[in-house]
Design a protein around this motif. Structure first.
Motif, short mmCIF file in Angstrom:
data_model
loop_
_atom_site.label_atom_id
_atom_site.label_comp_id
_atom_site.label_asym_id
_atom_site.label_seq_id
_atom_site.Cartn_x
_atom_site.Cartn_y
_atom_site.Cartn_z
N TYR A 86 0.83 -1.21 0.00
CA TYR A 86 0.00 0.00 0.00
C TYR A 86 0.86 1.25 0.00
CZ TYR A 86 -2.99 3.67 1.92
OH TYR A 86 -3.63 4.85 2.13
N PHE A 87 1.82 1.30 0.91
CA PHE A 87 2.60 2.52 1.07
C PHE A 87 3.48 2.80 -0.15
CE2 PHE A 87 1.58 1.18 5.38
CZ PHE A 87 0.96 2.32 5.83
N SER A 88 4.09 1.71 -0.67
CA SER A 88 4.97 1.95 -1.83
C SER A 88 4.15 2.32 -3.06
CB SER A 88 5.84 0.73 -2.09
OG SER A 88 5.05 -0.42 -2.22
N MET A 99 8.15 1.71 7.22
CA MET A 99 9.35 2.55 7.30
C MET A 99 9.22 3.81 6.45
SD MET A 99 12.11 0.02 5.53
CE MET A 99 11.77 -0.88 4.05
N GLU A 100 8.13 3.88 5.70
CA GLU A 100 7.94 5.09 4.90
C GLU A 100 6.44 5.33 4.76
OE1 GLU A 100 10.40 6.97 3.45
OE2 GLU A 100 8.92 8.38 2.68
N MET A 101 5.95 6.38 5.44
CA MET A 101 4.51 6.61 5.39
C MET A 101 4.24 8.05 5.02
SD MET A 101 2.78 4.31 8.32
CE MET A 101 3.87 4.21 9.71
N PRO A 102 3.11 8.29 4.36
CA PRO A 102 2.77 9.68 4.06
C PRO A 102 2.49 10.46 5.34
CG PRO A 102 1.18 8.13 3.09
CD PRO A 102 2.12 7.33 3.90
N ASP A 103 2.71 11.77 5.29
CA ASP A 103 2.49 12.61 6.48
C ASP A 103 1.06 12.53 6.97
OD1 ASP A 103 5.07 13.36 6.64
OD2 ASP A 103 4.82 15.14 5.37
N ALA A 104 0.13 12.32 6.01
CA ALA A 104 -1.27 12.29 6.40
C ALA A 104 -1.56 11.13 7.35
CB ALA A 104 -2.15 12.17 5.15
N ALA A 148 1.23 9.03 9.09
CA ALA A 148 2.20 9.16 10.18
C ALA A 148 3.46 9.73 9.58
CB ALA A 148 2.48 7.80 10.81
N ASN A 149 4.13 10.53 10.35
CA ASN A 149 5.30 11.20 9.80
C ASN A 149 6.53 10.30 9.96
OD1 ASN A 149 7.03 13.00 8.77
ND2 ASN A 149 6.95 14.43 10.49
N VAL A 150 6.57 9.21 9.17
CA VAL A 150 7.72 8.30 9.23
C VAL A 150 8.39 8.29 7.86
CG1 VAL A 150 8.48 5.96 9.71
CG2 VAL A 150 6.48 6.90 10.89
N HIS A 151 9.66 8.60 7.81
CA HIS A 151 10.36 8.65 6.52
C HIS A 151 11.72 7.98 6.61
CE1 HIS A 151 7.37 11.13 4.60
NE2 HIS A 151 7.35 11.89 5.67
N ASN A 173 14.73 8.98 4.06
CA ASN A 173 15.86 9.64 4.71
C ASN A 173 17.15 8.86 4.47
OD1 ASN A 173 14.37 11.72 5.68
ND2 ASN A 173 13.98 10.75 7.68
N LEU A 174 16.99 7.53 4.44
CA LEU A 174 18.17 6.70 4.18
C LEU A 174 18.75 6.99 2.81
CD1 LEU A 174 19.90 4.26 5.13
CD2 LEU A 174 18.30 2.80 3.92
N LEU A 175 17.86 7.12 1.81
CA LEU A 175 18.34 7.23 0.43
C LEU A 175 18.54 8.67 -0.04
CD1 LEU A 175 16.51 4.42 -1.54
CD2 LEU A 175 18.83 4.50 -0.68
N SER A 176 18.01 9.65 0.69
CA SER A 176 18.08 11.01 0.12
C SER A 176 19.49 11.54 -0.11
CB SER A 176 17.25 11.98 0.95
OG SER A 176 17.51 11.81 2.30
N PRO A 177 20.52 11.11 0.63
CA PRO A 177 21.86 11.58 0.23
C PRO A 177 22.23 11.16 -1.19
CG PRO A 177 21.95 10.60 2.41
CD PRO A 177 20.58 10.34 1.88
N VAL A 178 21.70 10.06 -1.66
CA VAL A 178 22.03 9.62 -3.02
C VAL A 178 20.98 10.11 -4.01
CG1 VAL A 178 22.55 7.64 -4.48
CG2 VAL A 178 23.07 7.56 -2.04
#
Lengths: 625, 498
Positions: free
Chosen positions: A409-411, A482-487, A489-492, A496-501
Motif C-alpha cells: 500500500y505505502f509503496s 518505514m515510509e509513510m505519508p504525512d497524512a 504518520a510522519n515516518v520517513h 531519509n536513508l536514500l536522500s543523500p544519493v
C-alpha cells in the motif's frame, strides 16, 4: 577527541567484508561445481546455508558499519584490480558501497538467504540438488557484483552472469524440451537488451572516456544532449529487457518453467529489478534526458495495464504471479519515468518481500498437491494448509495494496502520488492497474483456498520452508511502515536513508488521492468476491477468443514468431547450404562442363581438324578484308 | 643462446616429427605418440625460455632476432624476429598443439608415425610463419604449414574429404600464389629503387611506404590472408574442410591456422602498407560485419555439429577483421585478444565435437539430444565453452569483442550496431547447440552412460577453461605483451642480426 582508530577500523572492515559478501556464494558455487554432484544432499544444503548465511551476515555488518561510519553520506570504493587498460580507456573491477547499493545489497543477500533456505527443503529430494545450488549461488554472486560494482562494465559482468544463471535455472529440468526452449528464449530475448546496453556503454565510454559510474555522473552532464539522450535510451532498452517490460516481456511467463524458488529469487525479487536499480543509479543522467524518461514512464504504464489484463485470465498459479511481477515492475518504471526514484526503490524493496513470499507460498502449494499448477484444479485448500494460506493471503493483500496494514500500500501510494504530479493520465492508469491487481490476485485466492476440494493435499511444509515464509510475511506487512505519508504518520526512514544519493523526497499531495487509492483495492477485492466466491458449481475458466488472446500475452508471442522467428528460421533453412558456396560450385561445374565440351573436339579425326582449320582460315581472311 | 632459440622453435617440431615417423615405422602407435609429446614439451620449454628472456627485455618493440644467409644471390636470408604479437601467437600454437597430439591417439591407429610427422611439420610451419621476417622465408613457411595438412585430411579425413581438400587446396593455393606475386612485385619495385635485391621485411617496408603501386601489392597479401582467415565471401572452403577433417586437424585449423590470417593482416597488410590499408578499411570492415551476421545466421540452420561450430568460428573471426582495420589501437588490441580467446574456445568446441563423434558415431544433432545426464561433466564443459563463445563477460572472448566494438564505435556507429546484433545471434546458435545436443529428452537408443571423460580430455578442457577465465578476468598481461612492433623500429634489430 573522537575515536578515530575505531572509525578507521570500521571503514577498513567494510572494505574487507565487501568482497567477501560476493566471495561467499561464489566459493560455494565453485565447490559445488568441482565436486560435480558427489556431495550428499545434506552436506550440500549445509554448505549452501553456511555460505549464504555468512554472505547475509557480512552484508548486514558492512551495512551497519558503513552507516555508522564517517562516510555514511558518501560512497566507499574498494578497487580490486585493473580489468583492462588500453590507451586512455580503463575499466576496473571495483566495488562501491553507497546508500543505494547498500539497500540493494541487503535485499539481495537477505531475501536471497531466506529463499535459499526455503529452496534447501524444496529441492531436497531432487537428485541434481548440487547442480541446482551451484547455479543458485553463482546467481547470488553475480547479482551482488551487479549491485556493488562501481564500473558499468563490471556491472555488465554481473548483468550477463545473472542472465546466464537464469537461463541455466529455467532449463534446470532440461528433460522436458519445453523447459529448455523456454530457457533459450529467456536468454535470447534479454540478450537483445544486453546488446543495447553494450551499445549504450560504448557511447558513454566514448563521450565521457570512462565507464566508472561516479565519473559518468560527474562528467556525463557535460556531454552533448543528443548523445546523452541516445545513450540513456540504449541503457533503458537494456533495462527493459531484463525487467520484462513491453515490448520485450515475452520471456518472463515462459521462465516459470524453472523450479519455484528460482521464480521467487530471480524472476520476482532480484534479477528482474536489476534494470530499475541501474536506472536509479544513473538517475543523475536520466533526469537530463526528458525524452528517455517519458519513454520509460510510458513503457511502465503500458506494461502495468497489459500485464494486469493477462494476469486476470491465467489459470496457472505461477503464470498469474509472473504477469503480476511484470505489472509491478511496470509501476517501478512508471515511477522512474516520473522521476520518483525513492518511490521506485521503495516499491522494489516491498515487492521483493511480498512477491518472494507469494512464490514461496505457491511453491508450497504446488509441492503438496502433486505438482498441480492449475488453480481451477485446486480449491478449499484453506483448511488443509492454514499456514500457507495465511502467508499467501498476506502476500496477496500486500500485492493488492490493502490500506494501512500492508507494505504494498505505502509503496504504491508513493508511486501514484508522483505519477499524478507528472500527468493525471498516468495516475488514473496506474490506479486502474491497482484495481485490476486486487481483482486478479484475490480471484486466485478465492479459487485456490475457498470452495470444495478438487485435489488432495498431502504432507506438511517443513520448518525450513515455514520460517522464511514467516519472516517474509512479517516484512510484507511491517516493511511498509518505514515510509509513510504525512497524512498517516510522519515516518520517513526509507527516504531519509536514500536522500543523500537520490535527493530529497518531493512534496506530498493532499489526502484526497490517498483516500481514492485506499478505496480502490477494497473495491477490487469485493468484485473478486462477487465473481469467484464459493458456489455449488466448481468454477471454470472463462473461454472466448478475446480471453484466449489475453491469456497468450495479447498475442505478442505469436506476432514475434510470425515476423522475426519464423522468417529468420525459414530463410536460414532455405540457405542452409550457403548460396555463396553454391556459386563456387557452379563455377566449378561450368569449368568442368566446358572443359569436357572442348575436350570432345579432340576427336582424333583428321578431316574434322582440317575442316576447323579451313573454317578458321576463312574467318581470318574475312576479318583481314 | 637466445639467438638459436628462434630457429629451434621451428627445427624442434620438424626434427621431432621425423623421429616420430621413424618411431612409428614398425606400425606401433604408442612410440610415435610418445615422441610427438616429448617434442612438444621440448618446444614448450624453449618457448618458456624465450618468453622469460623477452619479458626481461621490457615490453614493446622486437625481443629476439636471428639471421643467417640462405640464398645470398637473391638476397634471401633465414631471418627470424620476434615481437609481442608473434610471441602471443607462438604460445597459442604451443597450447593448441598439445590437445592435437594428446587426443589424436584415440582416432589415429593406422600409420600413426606419418600422422605425427605431418602434424608436427604443420606446427613447425606455423611457428615459422609467426617469426619469419624474410618474405621468401615467410612464404616458405606459409606453404610448409598447409601442405602437410592436406595430407592429414586426405588420409585420415571422413567420407567427403577428397572434395573438401580439393576446395581447400584451390582456395589457399590460389590466394597464396597472389601473395607470392605481391612479394616478388615488392622485391622488384625495391630493387628498381635501391638496386638491391632483398626479401628483408624491414628493408622492404621502406619501399612499401612510398611506392605508387603499394595498393596493388597490398591486395595480393590481403587476399591471401582474407582466404585464410577466412573473410566472407572467401569462406566457402572452411565448413567443408573443418567437417571432413579428423579431430586433430579441425582443432589445429580452427585454433591456430585461422589466426595466421589475422596475424598476416596485421603484420603484412596494416603495418607494411598503412596508407592503402586505411583506404581498404571500409570495405574490409563491412565484409567483417557481413561475415559476423551472415555466418551466425548460417550456423543456426546447421544440423552437423562441426559445421555449426565452423560457421560460428567464421562469424567470430569477423571481429578480428573489424578490429584490425578499425585503425584504432583499442580495436587492434581487441582483435589480438579475440584471436587468443577464439583459438582456445573454438579449439575446445572442436575437441568436444570430436569426442561426441567418437562416442556416438554421428555428427548429426538431430540424432543427439538429452546427453547431459549421460555425460554430466562433459556437458558442463560444453556449456562453459558455449558461454565463452557467445561472449559472456568474465571470459576471454568478451574482452576481445568488447575492445573491438569500442574501436569500431570510434569509426562507425552503424557497423558497431550491426556487429552488436551478432552478439544476439551468437547466443541463438550457441544455445541451440546446447538445446539440441545436451538438453531435452534422450534421443539416442543407448541408455547406458557414454563413459566418463578420460584424464587427457579433462586436462585439456580444464586448462582451456582456466585460460579463458584468466583471459577474461585479467587480460592485462596479454594486452600489454601482444603489442605488434613496427617494421620501422628496427635499428636495434639490425645491429643484433649482423
Amino acid at each position: 577527541m573522537t575515536p578515530i582508530p575505531a572509525i578507521v577500523w570500521g571503514v577498513s572492515l567494510v572494505a574487507t567484508l565487501l568482497p567477501l559478501v560476493i566471495a561467499c556464494p561464489l566459493f560455494v558455487s565453485i565447490i559445488l561445481m568441482l565436486t560435480g554432484g558427489k556431495l550428499p544432499a545434506r552436506a550440500t544444503t549445509l554448505l549452501v546455508g553456511a555460505g549464504m548465511g555468512l554472505c547475509a551476515l557480512f552484508a548486514v555488518i558492512s551495512a551497519y558499519s558503513f552507516l555508522t561510519g564517517p562516510d555514511s553520506l558518501g560512497a566507499l570504493h574498494v578497487v580490486l584490480w585493473n580489468w583492462m587498460q588500453v590507451g586512455n580507456f580503463t575499466a576496473q573491477i571495483a566495488l562501491s558501497l553507497d546508500r543505494l547499493s547498500l539497500v540493494m545489497m541487503l535485499v539481495v543477500s537477505c531475501v536471497g538467504f531466506l529463499i535459499l533456505v526455503y529452496a534447501c527443503a524444496y529441492m531436497y529430494d531432487d537428485p541434481d540438488i548440487a547442480r541446482f545450488f551451484a547455479y543458485m549461488t553463482l546467481f547470488v554472486a553475480s547479482m551482488l557484483l551487479l549491485v556493488l560494482a562501481s564500473d558499468l562494465l563490471a556491472v555488465f559482468v554481473g548483468w550477463e552472469g545473472v542472465g546466464l544463471c537464469s537461463y541455466l535455472l529455467i532449463g534446470f529440468w532440461y528433460g522436458e524440451q519445453a523447459n529448455a526452449v523456454a530457457a533459450r528464449k529467456a536468454f535470447v530475448v534479454t540478450r537483445v537488451g544486453d546488446a543495447l546496453f553494450l551499445l549504450g556503454m560504448l557511447l558513454m565510454a566514448t563521450a565521457v572516456g570512462s565507464l566508472d559510474i561516479p565519473t559518468l555522473l560527474a562528467v556525463g552532464p557535460h556531454a552533448p544532449s543528443t548523445t546523452l539522450t541516445l545513450g540513456m535510451f540504449l541503457l533503458l532498452g537494456g533495462a527493459m529487457a531484463k525487467s520484462a517490460q513491453v515490448p520485450l516481456q515475452t520471456w518472463l511467463p515462459d521462465a516459470m518453467a524453472g523450479p519455484t524458488p528460482v521464480s521467487a529469487l530471480i524472476h520476482a525479487a532480484t534479477m528482474v529489478t536489476a534494470g530499475v536499480y541501474l536506472l536509479a543509479r544513473l538517475h543523475g543522467l536520466f533526469v537530463l534526458t526528458p525524452a528517455a524518461m517519458l519513454a520509460c514512464a510510458v513503457v511502465g504504464f503500458v506494461t502495468i495495464l497489459l500485464a494486469a489484463g493477462s494476469a486476470l485470465v491465467q489459470t496457472d498459479i505461477k503464470r498469474i504471479l509472473a504477469y503480476s511481477t511484470m505489472s509491478q515492475l511496470g509501476y517501478m518504471y512508471l515511477a522512474l519515468g516520473c522521476g520518483a526514484w525513492h518511490a521506485a526503490m521503495f516499491h522494489l524493496v516491498t515487492h521483493a518481500f511480498f512477491k518472494a513470499l507469494l512464490f514461496m507460498a505457491a511453491g508450497s502449494i504446488i509441492l503438496r498437491v502433486h505438482h498441480e499448477q492449475d488453480i481451477f484444479k485446486m480449491g478449499g485448500l484453506r483448511k488443509d494448509m492454514p499456514w500457507v494460506f495465511t502467508a499467501f493471503l498476506i502476500g496477496s493483500a500486500a500485492l493488492a495494496g490493502l490500506p494501512l496494514i500492508t507494505a504494498g500500500y505505502f509503496s504504491k501510494e508513493l508511486i501514484l502520488g508522483s505519477a499524478y504530479e507528472v500527468s493525471p493520465i498516468f495516475w488514473a492508469g496506474a490506479l486502474f492497474g491497482a484495481f485490476l491487481t486486487s481483482i486478479y490476485i484475490f480471484r486466485c485466492v478465492f479459487i485456490v483456498f475457498w470452495g470444495g476440494h478438487r485435489t488432495h493435499a498431502h504432507g506438511r511444509s517443513g520448518m525450513a520452508m515455514a520460517l522464511p515464509m514467516a519472516i517474509l510475511s512479517v516484512l510484507a506487512i511491517a516493511g511498509g511502515w518505514m515510509e509513510m505519508p504525512d497524512a498517516i504518520a510522519n515516518v520517513h526512514i526509507f527516504s531519509n536513508l536514500l536522500s543523500p544519493v537520490l535527493g530529497a523526497l518531493p512534496q506530498e499531495h493532499g489526502t484526497s488521492l490517498l483516500i481514492v487509492g485506499s478505496l480502490v483495492p477494497i473495491a477490487g477485492v469485493t468484485i473478486a468476491w462477487t465473481l469467484w466466491r464459493p458456489r455449488d458449481v466448481a468454477p471454470t475458466p472463462a473461454e472466448s477468443p478475446a480471453i484466449a488472446t489475453l491469456r497468450a500475452d495479447w498475442g505478442f508471442d505469436t506476432l514475434y514468431d510470425r515476423i522475426f522467428v519464423r522468417p529468420f528460421m525459414v530463410l536460414a533453412h532455405l540457405n542452409r547450404r550457403d548460396f555463396i558456396d553454391r556459386f563456387y560450385d557452379l563455377i566449378a561445374a561450368l569449368t568442368q562442363g566446358s572443359g569436357q565440351a572442348i575436350a570432345r573436339l579432340q576427336s582424333g579425326q583428321v578431316r574434322r581438324y582440317a575442316g576447323w582449320i579451313a573454317a578458321g582460315t576463312v574467318a581470318a581472311l574475312c576479318l583481314a578484308v | 643462446m637466445m639467438m638459436f632459440a628462434l630457429p629451434a622453435l621451428v627445427l624442434i617440431p620438424f626434427l621431432g616429427g621425423f623421429a616420430a615417423w621413424i618411431a612409428g615405422l614398425r606400425g606401433a602407435t604408442r612410440p610415435a605418440w610418445a615422441v610427438s609429446l616429448v617434442t612438444l614439451i621440448l618446444m614448450l620449454l624453449v618457448l618458456v625460455n624465450v618468453t622469460l628472456a623477452s619479458l626481461s627485455a621490457g615490453t614493446g618493440g622486437w625481443f629476439a632476432h636471428f639471421s643467417m644467409p640462405w640464398i645470398p644471390l637473391l638476397g634471401i636470408n633465414l631471418r627470424f624476429d620476434l615481437d609481442g604479437l608473434g610471441l602471443v601467437m607462438l604460445w597459442l600454437n604451443a597450447l593448441i598443439s598439445f590437445p592435437c597430439a594428446l587426443l589424436s591417439a584415440r582416432n589415429v591407429s593406422e600409420r600413426a608415425g606419418l600422422f605425427h610427422f605431418l602434424l608436427l611439420s604443420t606446427i613447425a610451419g606455423i611457428n615459422g610463419v609467426f617469426m619469419a621476417t624474410d618474405l621468401f622465408l615467410f612464404f616458405f613457411f606459409w606453404e610448409l604449414m598447409l601442405l602437410p595438412l592436406f595430407g592429414i585430411i586426405l588420409i585420415w579425413g571422413d567420407a567427403g574429404r577428397q572434395r573438401a581438400v580439393l576446395k581447400f587446396f584451390l582456395f589457399t593455393q590460389g590466394s597464396g600464389l597472389l601473395m607470392l606475386l605481391a612479394i616478388l612485385g615488392l622485391v622488384i619495385v625495391n630493387a628498381q629503387r635501391t638496386s638491391v635485391i632483398t626479401f628483408d621485411y624491414f628493408l622492404l617496408s621502406q619501399t612499401a611506404m612510398i611506392t605508387p603501386v603499394a595498393g596493388v601489392l597490398m591486395l595480393g597479401f590481403f587476399l591471401a590472408f582474407a582466404v585464410k582467415l577466412p573473410m566472407v565471401p572467401f569462406h566457402a572452403w572452411l565448413p567443408d574442410t573443418y567437417a571432413a577433417s579428423p579431430a586433430a586437424a579441425s582443432i589445429l585449423l580452427s585454433g591456430v591456422l585461422a589466426k595466421t590470417g589475422g596475424y598476416g593482416m596485421i603484420r603484412f597488410v596494416v603495418m607494411l602498407f598503412p596508407g592503402p590499408a586505411a583506404h581498404l578499411a571500409p570495405v574490409a570492415m563491412t565484409l567483417g560485419v557481413v561475415g559476423i551476421l551472415y555466418c551466425a545466421w548460417l550456423a543456426v540452420a546447421q544440423s552437423d555439429i562441426k559445421r555449426l561450430i565452423a560457421y560460428s568460428s567464421i562469424s567470430h573471426l569477423g571481429f578480428i577483421l573489424l578490429g584490425v582495420f578499425s585503425g584504432t589501437r583499442i580495436g587492434m588490441e581487441g582483435a589480438i585478444a579475440q584471436m587468443v580467446a577464439h583459438g582456445l574456445s573454438t579449439g575446445a568446441l572442436f575437441v568436444i565435437a570430436g569426442l561426441l563423434e567418437d562416442r556416438l558415431g554421428t555428427r548429426d544433432m538431430a540424432k543427439m539430444g538429452g546427453l547431459w545426464p549421460a555425460m554430466p561433466q562433459f556437458s558442463a564443459f560444453a556449456m562453459f565453452f558455449a558461454a565463452a563463445s557467445l561472449g559472456l563477460p568474465g571470459l576471454g572472448n568478451f574482452v576481445g569483442e568488447f575492445l573491438v566494438l569500442m574501436g569500431t564505435w570510434q569509426v562507425s556507429h552503424t557497423m558497431t550496431f550491426f556487429a552488436a546484433a551478432g552478439l544476439v545471434l551468437s547466443s541463438v546458435y550457441s544455445l541451440t547447440m546446447m538445446l539440441r545436443v545436451f538438453f531435452g529428452p534422450r534421443r539416442s537408443e543407448a541408455s547406458s552412460p557414454l563413459g566418463a571423460l578420460s584424464v587427457p580430455h579433462v586436462a585439456v578442457l580444464g586448462v582451456a577453461a582456466l585460460l579463458l577465465l584468466a583471459l577474461g578476468v585479467y587480460p592485462q598481461p596479454v594486452l600489454n605483451l601482444s603489442v605488434p612492433a613496427s617494421p620501422h623500429s628496427v635499428s636495434y634489430a639490425q645491429e643484433q642480426a649482423q
